[in-house]
Motif scaffolding. Structure first.
Motif, PDB file in Angstrom:
ATOM      1  N   SER A  10       3.269   1.473  -9.045  1.00 35.58           N
ATOM      2  CA  SER A  10       2.608   2.688  -9.531  1.00 35.58           C
ATOM      3  C   SER A  10       2.330   3.636  -8.369  1.00 35.58           C
ATOM      4  CB  SER A  10       1.295   2.330 -10.227  1.00 35.58           C
ATOM      5  OG  SER A  10       0.520   3.498 -10.429  1.00 35.58           O
ATOM      6  N   SER A  11       2.928   4.819  -8.428  1.00 33.72           N
ATOM      7  CA  SER A  11       2.693   5.806  -7.370  1.00 33.72           C
ATOM      8  C   SER A  11       1.241   6.270  -7.379  1.00 33.72           C
ATOM      9  CB  SER A  11       3.640   6.995  -7.515  1.00 33.72           C
ATOM     10  OG  SER A  11       3.421   7.650  -8.755  1.00 33.72           O
ATOM     11  N   VAL A  12       0.595   6.272  -8.541  1.00 36.54           N
ATOM     12  CA  VAL A  12      -0.805   6.680  -8.636  1.00 36.54           C
ATOM     13  C   VAL A  12      -1.701   5.679  -7.905  1.00 36.54           C
ATOM     14  CG1 VAL A  12      -2.737   7.078 -10.216  1.00 36.54           C
ATOM     15  CG2 VAL A  12      -0.461   7.942 -10.787  1.00 36.54           C
ATOM     16  N   VAL A  13      -1.467   4.385  -8.128  1.00 37.61           N
ATOM     17  CA  VAL A  13      -2.255   3.359  -7.445  1.00 37.61           C
ATOM     18  C   VAL A  13      -2.056   3.465  -5.938  1.00 37.61           C
ATOM     19  CG1 VAL A  13      -2.514   0.866  -7.085  1.00 37.61           C
ATOM     20  CG2 VAL A  13      -2.321   1.783  -9.404  1.00 37.61           C
ATOM     21  N   ARG A  14      -0.808   3.634  -5.517  1.00 35.83           N
ATOM     22  CA  ARG A  14      -0.540   3.756  -4.079  1.00 35.83           C
ATOM     23  C   ARG A  14      -1.243   4.969  -3.482  1.00 35.83           C
ATOM     24  NH1 ARG A  14       4.771   3.082  -5.770  1.00 35.83           N
ATOM     25  NH2 ARG A  14       5.325   5.101  -4.857  1.00 35.83           N
ATOM     26  N   LYS A  15      -1.205   6.094  -4.186  1.00 38.72           N
ATOM     27  CA  LYS A  15      -1.819   7.325  -3.683  1.00 38.72           C
ATOM     28  C   LYS A  15      -3.339   7.172  -3.567  1.00 38.72           C
ATOM     29  CE  LYS A  15      -2.093  12.280  -4.625  1.00 38.72           C
ATOM     30  NZ  LYS A  15      -1.659  13.369  -5.517  1.00 38.72           N
ATOM     31  N   VAL A  16      -3.979   6.613  -4.589  1.00 37.09           N
ATOM     32  CA  VAL A  16      -5.432   6.429  -4.574  1.00 37.09           C
ATOM     33  C   VAL A  16      -5.831   5.463  -3.460  1.00 37.09           C
ATOM     34  CG1 VAL A  16      -7.381   5.474  -5.879  1.00 37.09           C
ATOM     35  CG2 VAL A  16      -5.766   7.011  -7.000  1.00 37.09           C
ATOM     36  N   ALA A  17      -5.132   4.331  -3.375  1.00 31.72           N
ATOM     37  CA  ALA A  17      -5.450   3.340  -2.345  1.00 31.72           C
ATOM     38  C   ALA A  17      -5.222   3.921  -0.949  1.00 31.72           C
ATOM     39  CB  ALA A  17      -4.618   2.078  -2.544  1.00 31.72           C
ATOM     40  N   ARG A  18      -4.145   4.667  -0.783  1.00 39.88           N
ATOM     41  CA  ARG A  18      -3.845   5.283   0.522  1.00 39.88           C
ATOM     42  C   ARG A  18      -4.991   6.188   0.955  1.00 39.88           C
ATOM     43  NH1 ARG A  18       0.032   7.135   4.175  1.00 39.88           N
ATOM     44  NH2 ARG A  18       1.783   6.090   3.211  1.00 39.88           N
ATOM     45  N   ARG A  19      -5.453   7.026   0.062  1.00 38.70           N
ATOM     46  CA  ARG A  19      -6.525   7.970   0.396  1.00 38.70           C
ATOM     47  C   ARG A  19      -7.788   7.222   0.843  1.00 38.70           C
ATOM     48  NH1 ARG A  19      -6.716  11.817  -3.985  1.00 38.70           N
ATOM     49  NH2 ARG A  19      -5.009  12.772  -2.869  1.00 38.70           N
ATOM     50  N   ILE A  20      -8.149   6.185   0.124  1.00 38.08           N
ATOM     51  CA  ILE A  20      -9.348   5.405   0.459  1.00 38.08           C
ATOM     52  C   ILE A  20      -9.172   4.695   1.798  1.00 38.08           C
ATOM     53  CG2 ILE A  20     -10.775   3.433  -0.236  1.00 38.08           C
ATOM     54  CD1 ILE A  20     -10.070   4.259  -3.197  1.00 38.08           C
ATOM     55  N   LEU A  21      -8.031   4.048   1.983  1.00 33.03           N
ATOM     56  CA  LEU A  21      -7.811   3.280   3.217  1.00 33.03           C
ATOM     57  C   LEU A  21      -7.671   4.170   4.444  1.00 33.03           C
ATOM     58  CD1 LEU A  21      -5.520   0.499   1.774  1.00 33.03           C
ATOM     59  CD2 LEU A  21      -7.915   0.316   2.456  1.00 33.03           C
ATOM     60  N   GLU A  22      -7.068   5.331   4.294  1.00 33.25           N
ATOM     61  CA  GLU A  22      -6.989   6.259   5.423  1.00 33.25           C
ATOM     62  C   GLU A  22      -8.380   6.748   5.811  1.00 33.25           C
ATOM     63  OE1 GLU A  22      -3.997   9.109   4.224  1.00 33.25           O
ATOM     64  OE2 GLU A  22      -2.400   7.904   5.160  1.00 33.25           O
ATOM     65  N   ASP A  23      -9.270   6.905   4.830  1.00 36.64           N
ATOM     66  CA  ASP A  23     -10.661   7.259   5.123  1.00 36.64           C
ATOM     67  C   ASP A  23     -11.355   6.155   5.917  1.00 36.64           C
ATOM     68  OD1 ASP A  23     -10.418   9.679   3.837  1.00 36.64           O
ATOM     69  OD2 ASP A  23     -11.518   9.071   2.028  1.00 36.64           O
ATOM     70  N   LEU A  24     -10.868   4.916   5.779  1.00 33.73           N
ATOM     71  CA  LEU A  24     -11.412   3.776   6.522  1.00 33.73           C
ATOM     72  C   LEU A  24     -10.673   3.561   7.846  1.00 33.73           C
ATOM     73  CD1 LEU A  24     -11.884   1.228   3.591  1.00 33.73           C
ATOM     74  CD2 LEU A  24     -13.646   2.617   4.713  1.00 33.73           C
ATOM     75  N   ASP A  25      -9.844   4.535   8.229  1.00 30.67           N
ATOM     76  CA  ASP A  25      -9.091   4.522   9.487  1.00 30.67           C
ATOM     77  C   ASP A  25      -7.982   3.480   9.538  1.00 30.67           C
ATOM     78  OD1 ASP A  25     -10.411   6.698  10.588  1.00 30.67           O
ATOM     79  OD2 ASP A  25     -12.040   5.449  11.361  1.00 30.67           O
ATOM     80  N   TYR A  26      -7.374   3.179   8.402  1.00 33.70           N
ATOM     81  CA  TYR A  26      -6.199   2.310   8.378  1.00 33.70           C
ATOM     82  C   TYR A  26      -4.952   3.169   8.490  1.00 33.70           C
ATOM     83  CZ  TYR A  26      -8.408  -2.108   7.191  1.00 33.70           C
ATOM     84  OH  TYR A  26      -9.135  -3.264   7.237  1.00 33.70           O
ATOM     85  N   ILE A  27      -3.957   2.641   9.186  1.00 33.83           N
ATOM     86  CA  ILE A  27      -2.616   3.217   9.166  1.00 33.83           C
ATOM     87  C   ILE A  27      -1.959   2.621   7.930  1.00 33.83           C
ATOM     88  CG2 ILE A  27      -0.384   3.329  10.312  1.00 33.83           C
ATOM     89  CD1 ILE A  27      -1.975   2.907  12.964  1.00 33.83           C
ATOM     90  N   VAL A  28      -1.501   3.460   7.015  1.00 36.99           N
ATOM     91  CA  VAL A  28      -1.041   2.994   5.710  1.00 36.99           C
ATOM     92  C   VAL A  28       0.453   3.235   5.542  1.00 36.99           C
ATOM     93  CG1 VAL A  28      -1.313   3.270   3.210  1.00 36.99           C
ATOM     94  CG2 VAL A  28      -3.312   3.432   4.697  1.00 36.99           C
ATOM     95  N   ASP A  29       1.122   2.213   5.002  1.00 34.50           N
ATOM     96  CA  ASP A  29       2.506   2.331   4.586  1.00 34.50           C
ATOM     97  C   ASP A  29       2.560   1.873   3.135  1.00 34.50           C
ATOM     98  OD1 ASP A  29       5.201   2.848   4.610  1.00 34.50           O
ATOM     99  OD2 ASP A  29       5.735   1.220   5.981  1.00 34.50           O
ATOM    100  N   GLU A  30       3.633   2.213   2.443  1.00 29.98           N
ATOM    101  CA  GLU A  30       3.748   1.890   1.028  1.00 29.98           C
ATOM    102  C   GLU A  30       5.098   1.266   0.712  1.00 29.98           C
ATOM    103  OE1 GLU A  30       3.075   5.342  -1.421  1.00 29.98           O
ATOM    104  OE2 GLU A  30       1.387   6.017  -0.193  1.00 29.98           O
ATOM    105  N   ALA A  31       5.106   0.452  -0.345  1.00 31.64           N
ATOM    106  CA  ALA A  31       6.349  -0.102  -0.888  1.00 31.64           C
ATOM    107  C   ALA A  31       6.205  -0.145  -2.409  1.00 31.64           C
ATOM    108  CB  ALA A  31       6.605  -1.493  -0.330  1.00 31.64           C
ATOM    109  N   GLU A  32       7.328   0.098  -3.100  1.00 32.08           N
ATOM    110  CA  GLU A  32       7.310   0.139  -4.562  1.00 32.08           C
ATOM    111  C   GLU A  32       7.527  -1.224  -5.207  1.00 32.08           C
ATOM    112  OE1 GLU A  32       9.873   3.085  -6.265  1.00 32.08           O
ATOM    113  OE2 GLU A  32       9.247   4.608  -4.826  1.00 32.08           O
ATOM    114  N   ASP A  33       8.029  -2.191  -4.440  1.00 25.77           N
ATOM    115  CA  ASP A  33       8.272  -3.520  -4.984  1.00 25.77           C
ATOM    116  C   ASP A  33       8.254  -4.544  -3.855  1.00 25.77           C
ATOM    117  OD1 ASP A  33      11.069  -4.006  -3.920  1.00 25.77           O
ATOM    118  OD2 ASP A  33      11.486  -2.243  -5.155  1.00 25.77           O
TER     119      ASP A  33
END
Length: 123
Positions: A10-33
């Motif tokens: 889910s691109s929505v789940v990835r986008k929401v999680a990315r925003r939260i984790l970047e606020d926590l100073d994580y370097i974020v990457d994503e994968a669809e599967d």
């Protein structure tokens, strides 16, 4: 900085999680599967993997087993996400090497609670 790989179809789940984790100073990457996630882990192992259970190509449990069997794959903390309160699925994930689990959908507070140590949250 710590790194997190968000694995969800889910691109929505990835986008929401990315925003939260970047606020926590994580370097974020994503994968669809799971397959894309495993390929990324072979290139650079993240500190944490936020892993969905149900995905096309390679599901969360299969990815988790591959990751834990891979050289260096024991290092990341893996938070397994499930959508239903399926105790059996959670138990299988924990047995396969998941560090923790959480229910979807999640909100900012629930996700932050998995990533912020209690002593950090009090500051």
């Amino acid at each position: 900085m710590k790194s997190c790989l968000i694995v969800d179809d889910s691109s929505v789940v990835r986008k929401v999680a990315r925003r939260i984790l970047e606020d926590l100073d994580y370097i974020v990457d994503e994968a669809e599967d799971g397959q894309e996630a495993f390929d990324k882990c072979r290139q650079e192992m993240p500190d944490v993997v936020l892993l969905d259970r149900e995905m096309p190509v390679l599901g969360g449990l299969e990815f988790l087993k591959m990751l834990r069997g891979y050289n260096g794959g024991q290092a990341p903390r893996v938070i397994y996400m499930v959508t239903e309160n399926d105790v059996g699925a959670v138990a299988m994930a924990l047995k396969a090497g998941a560090s923790d689990y959480m229910m979807k959908p999640f909100d900012r507070f629930q996700l932050e609670a998995k990533f912020v140590a209690p002593e950090e949250a009090a500051v």
